[in-house]
Design a protein around this motif. Structure first.
Motif, mmCIF file in Angstrom:
data_model
loop_
_atom_site.group_PDB
_atom_site.id
_atom_site.type_symbol
_atom_site.label_atom_id
_atom_site.label_comp_id
_atom_site.label_asym_id
_atom_site.label_seq_id
_atom_site.Cartn_x
_atom_site.Cartn_y
_atom_site.Cartn_z
ATOM 1 N N ARG A 1 28.257 23.976 24.359
ATOM 2 C CA ARG A 1 28.701 23.993 22.966
ATOM 3 C C ARG A 1 30.213 24.015 22.856
ATOM 4 O O ARG A 1 30.901 24.615 23.690
ATOM 5 C CB ARG A 1 28.131 25.217 22.239
ATOM 6 C CG ARG A 1 26.622 25.268 22.219
ATOM 7 C CD ARG A 1 26.130 26.373 21.298
ATOM 8 N NE ARG A 1 26.482 27.712 21.731
ATOM 9 C CZ ARG A 1 25.772 28.434 22.588
ATOM 10 N NH1 ARG A 1 24.671 27.927 23.122
ATOM 11 N NH2 ARG A 1 26.150 29.668 22.904
ATOM 12 N N GLN A 2 30.705 23.376 21.808
ATOM 13 C CA GLN A 2 32.120 23.391 21.475
ATOM 14 C C GLN A 2 32.267 23.718 20.007
ATOM 15 O O GLN A 2 31.687 23.047 19.144
ATOM 16 C CB GLN A 2 32.759 22.028 21.769
ATOM 17 C CG GLN A 2 34.204 21.912 21.333
ATOM 18 C CD GLN A 2 34.749 20.508 21.470
ATOM 19 O OE1 GLN A 2 34.181 19.674 22.170
ATOM 20 N NE2 GLN A 2 35.854 20.227 20.801
ATOM 21 N N ALA A 3 33.049 24.732 19.680
ATOM 22 C CA ALA A 3 33.261 25.116 18.293
ATOM 23 C C ALA A 3 34.139 24.093 17.590
ATOM 24 O O ALA A 3 35.145 23.631 18.144
ATOM 25 C CB ALA A 3 33.912 26.501 18.221
ATOM 26 N N VAL A 4 33.763 23.755 16.361
ATOM 27 C CA VAL A 4 34.536 22.825 15.544
ATOM 28 C C VAL A 4 35.431 23.592 14.579
ATOM 29 O O VAL A 4 36.648 23.428 14.568
ATOM 30 C CB VAL A 4 33.614 21.867 14.765
ATOM 31 C CG1 VAL A 4 34.419 20.983 13.825
ATOM 32 C CG2 VAL A 4 32.769 21.029 15.714
ATOM 33 N N CYS A 5 34.827 24.430 13.763
ATOM 34 C CA CYS A 5 35.557 25.229 12.795
ATOM 35 C C CYS A 5 34.603 26.233 12.173
ATOM 36 O O CYS A 5 33.387 26.161 12.378
ATOM 37 C CB CYS A 5 36.191 24.356 11.702
ATOM 38 S SG CYS A 5 34.999 23.515 10.633
ATOM 39 N N GLU A 6 35.130 27.158 11.409
ATOM 40 C CA GLU A 6 34.307 28.067 10.637
ATOM 41 C C GLU A 6 33.743 27.340 9.424
ATOM 42 O O GLU A 6 34.346 26.391 8.915
ATOM 43 C CB GLU A 6 35.125 29.275 10.175
ATOM 44 C CG GLU A 6 35.673 30.124 11.305
ATOM 45 C CD GLU A 6 36.491 31.286 10.799
ATOM 46 O OE1 GLU A 6 36.737 31.358 9.566
ATOM 47 O OE2 GLU A 6 36.916 32.121 11.616
ATOM 48 N N SER A 7 32.570 27.790 8.944
ATOM 49 C CA SER A 7 32.053 27.233 7.700
ATOM 50 C C SER A 7 32.390 28.132 6.512
ATOM 51 O O SER A 7 32.740 27.652 5.453
ATOM 52 C CB SER A 7 30.536 27.046 7.773
ATOM 53 O OG SER A 7 29.849 28.240 7.464
ATOM 54 N N ARG A 8 32.251 29.436 6.713
ATOM 55 C CA ARG A 8 32.507 30.437 5.667
ATOM 56 C C ARG A 8 31.735 30.118 4.390
ATOM 57 O O ARG A 8 32.189 30.382 3.280
ATOM 58 C CB ARG A 8 34.009 30.563 5.407
ATOM 59 C CG ARG A 8 34.778 31.094 6.611
ATOM 60 C CD ARG A 8 36.267 30.824 6.532
ATOM 61 N NE ARG A 8 36.853 31.411 5.331
ATOM 62 C CZ ARG A 8 38.062 31.075 4.884
ATOM 63 N NH1 ARG A 8 38.778 30.146 5.531
ATOM 64 N NH2 ARG A 8 38.544 31.642 3.799
ATOM 65 N N ALA A 9 30.555 29.551 4.560
ATOM 66 C CA ALA A 9 29.661 29.272 3.431
ATOM 67 C C ALA A 9 28.708 30.446 3.256
ATOM 68 O O ALA A 9 28.377 31.149 4.214
ATOM 69 C CB ALA A 9 28.880 27.988 3.676
ATOM 70 N N SER A 10 28.208 30.636 2.034
ATOM 71 C CA SER A 10 27.310 31.768 1.785
ATOM 72 C C SER A 10 25.909 31.501 2.313
ATOM 73 O O SER A 10 25.161 32.439 2.585
ATOM 74 C CB SER A 10 27.265 32.094 0.289
ATOM 75 O OG SER A 10 26.716 31.021 -0.446
ATOM 76 N N SER A 11 25.509 30.233 2.442
ATOM 77 C CA SER A 11 24.242 29.847 3.075
ATOM 78 C C SER A 11 23.066 30.654 2.523
ATOM 79 O O SER A 11 22.351 31.328 3.263
ATOM 80 C CB SER A 11 24.328 29.993 4.602
ATOM 81 O OG SER A 11 25.322 29.123 5.109
ATOM 82 N N GLY A 12 22.852 30.578 1.209
ATOM 83 C CA GLY A 12 21.838 31.375 0.548
ATOM 84 C C GLY A 12 20.421 31.058 0.969
ATOM 85 O O GLY A 12 20.098 29.952 1.389
ATOM 86 N N GLY A 13 19.559 32.071 0.859
ATOM 87 C CA GLY A 13 18.150 31.909 1.145
ATOM 88 C C GLY A 13 17.625 32.959 2.100
ATOM 89 O O GLY A 13 17.964 32.973 3.277
ATOM 90 N N SER A 14 16.784 33.846 1.591
ATOM 91 C CA SER A 14 16.282 34.937 2.428
ATOM 92 C C SER A 14 15.318 34.461 3.497
ATOM 93 O O SER A 14 15.108 35.146 4.493
ATOM 94 C CB SER A 14 15.594 35.990 1.550
ATOM 95 O OG SER A 14 14.484 35.436 0.863
ATOM 96 N N GLN A 15 14.715 33.270 3.333
ATOM 97 C CA GLN A 15 13.759 32.803 4.323
ATOM 98 C C GLN A 15 14.402 32.596 5.689
ATOM 99 O O GLN A 15 13.742 32.700 6.714
ATOM 100 C CB GLN A 15 13.096 31.506 3.842
ATOM 101 C CG GLN A 15 12.111 30.884 4.830
ATOM 102 C CD GLN A 15 10.971 31.806 5.169
ATOM 103 O OE1 GLN A 15 10.747 32.788 4.467
ATOM 104 N NE2 GLN A 15 10.250 31.512 6.241
#
Length: 370
Positions: free
Chosen positions: A284-298
């Motif tokens: 794996r190679q990191a690209v960048c942070e997303s810092r998104a809330s990425s909602g959804g309890s599932q």
């Protein structure tokens, strides 16, 4: 209104973790997001980026001309589009999209729109275009019947291929355009069918406790790649159905490069950022942070949502949503615009993604090896 021009909203940032240059492409105080992770947001010439914005009150198609820092142009008005439906053709002069039960095409230069086909009383999902540019398909729900619709871009030969459960994410095989892979919801997930409706079969039998998601074709290899959430990334041979695990990782939405050598992904629970995964070694190679809330309890679980998991199931049925995953609630799956949904630029030098890190979802482009 259509053809309205807006000033550039561009800003250049540096990622806090990797130092990669990150181009912030939108800033309007509303929902703005890139196309779905199965599609490119940039035209093949790299000069125009299309995105969905609610800045006029409903989901409409917009573009950034002279990418990345040119003016913003409104492409559609009137009835809302399906926000994740747009698909750019191979030349980059037309974009196909959905409004309710109809499929449309819009010309890049003139913004002239043409209705391709309408299915009365139906709800259609995102569009997939065959590699030869002749065929379109979309998930469908018409009355009590689920399935996929498929037909030619000129509006001929359209028909519904029925399926007993909800269908999402149909995709044409990149090398054999007579084949369509699609997801059943809930399990078992992966199926295929010829575009004439023959050859329907399940590719992998599994139960609800194996959370198979976000399958797509591994570039031009013709094989499939998918996530068993949240444990690992897997590959399946299209012909033999032999499966093997590429790596143990919480890869979430996945997009391979054309060669099928790299898989781009976002992550969740925890959000480690966006990554490139070597399809052979799993490195794996990191690209960048997303810092998104990425909602959804599932996404906190490792199995599919069942009816007893949440009350939103009834709301989904009443609204005609194609899947519980399409319902904009904070209970299960959550609003799709809170998810990064990363994708490659056509030259594979950029990663386009969405993040609501500033309070509203905005479109970003991170440079690879920048």
């Amino acid at each position: 209104m259509k053809s309205t021009s807006y000033p550039s909203e561009y800003a250049l940032e540096r990622d806090q973790s990797t130092g990669a240059p990150v181009h912030k492409l939108t800033s309007a105080a509303c929902i703005n997001h890139a196309t779905y992770f199965l599609q490119s947001s940039l035209t093949p010439d790299g000069r125009t980026l299309i995105f969905t914005s609610y800045r006029t009150g409903t989901a409409q198609l917009f573009s950034i001309e002279e990418f990345p820092n040119g003016p913003i142009r409104q492409w559609t008005d009137g009835d809302a589009i399906h926000p994740f439906s747009p698909a750019i053709d191979a030349i980059g002069e037309r974009v196909y999209f959905v409004r309710s039960g109809s499929v449309w095409v819009i010309e890049r230069q003139s913004l002239d729109e043409r209705l391709i086909v309408r299915f009365d009383g139906a709800q259609l999902g995102e569009v997939s275009l065959s590699a030869d540019g002749e065929w379109l398909t979309a998930a469908a729900k018409q009355g009590g019947q689920s399935g996929i619709v498929v037909g030619r871009v000129d509006g001929t030969g359209w028909h519904l291929i029925p399926f007993p459960h909800t269908v999402i994410h149909p995709q044409f095989h990149p090398l054999e355009p007579e084949w369509i892979e699609f997801a059943g919801d809930p399990a078992p997930r992966m199926h295929r069918v010829r575009r004439d409706g023959t050859g329907l079969e399940c590719l992998y039998q599994h139960a609800n406790d194996e959370f198979v998601v976000h399958e797509t074709f591994l570039g031009r290899t013709g094989d499939l790649v998918y996530t068993v959430w949240p444990f690992g990334l897997w590959r399946m041979d299209w012909s033999t159905r032999e499966r093997h695990r590429i790596c143990e990782f919480n890869a979430w939405h996945i997009t391979p490069n054309r060669a099928g050598t790299l898989v781009l992904c976002d992550t969740n629970h925890p959000d480690l950022g966006l990554f490139l995964i070597n399809a052979e070694t799993g490195a794996r190679q990191a690209v960048c942070e997303s810092r998104a809330s990425s909602g959804g309890s599932q996404w906190l679980t490792s199995r599919y949502a069942l009816a007893e998991d949440f009350a939103a199931a009834r709301s989904a049925a009443k609204s005609g949503a194609l899947s519980w995953m399409e319902v904009s609630t904070d209970t299960v799956y959550g609003p799709q615009w809170t998810h990064p949904h990363p994708s490659f630029s056509p030259d594979e030098h950029l990663v386009i993604f969405t993040s609501d890190r500033t309070g509203h979802p905005q479109v970003y482009a991170a440079e690879l090896n920048g």
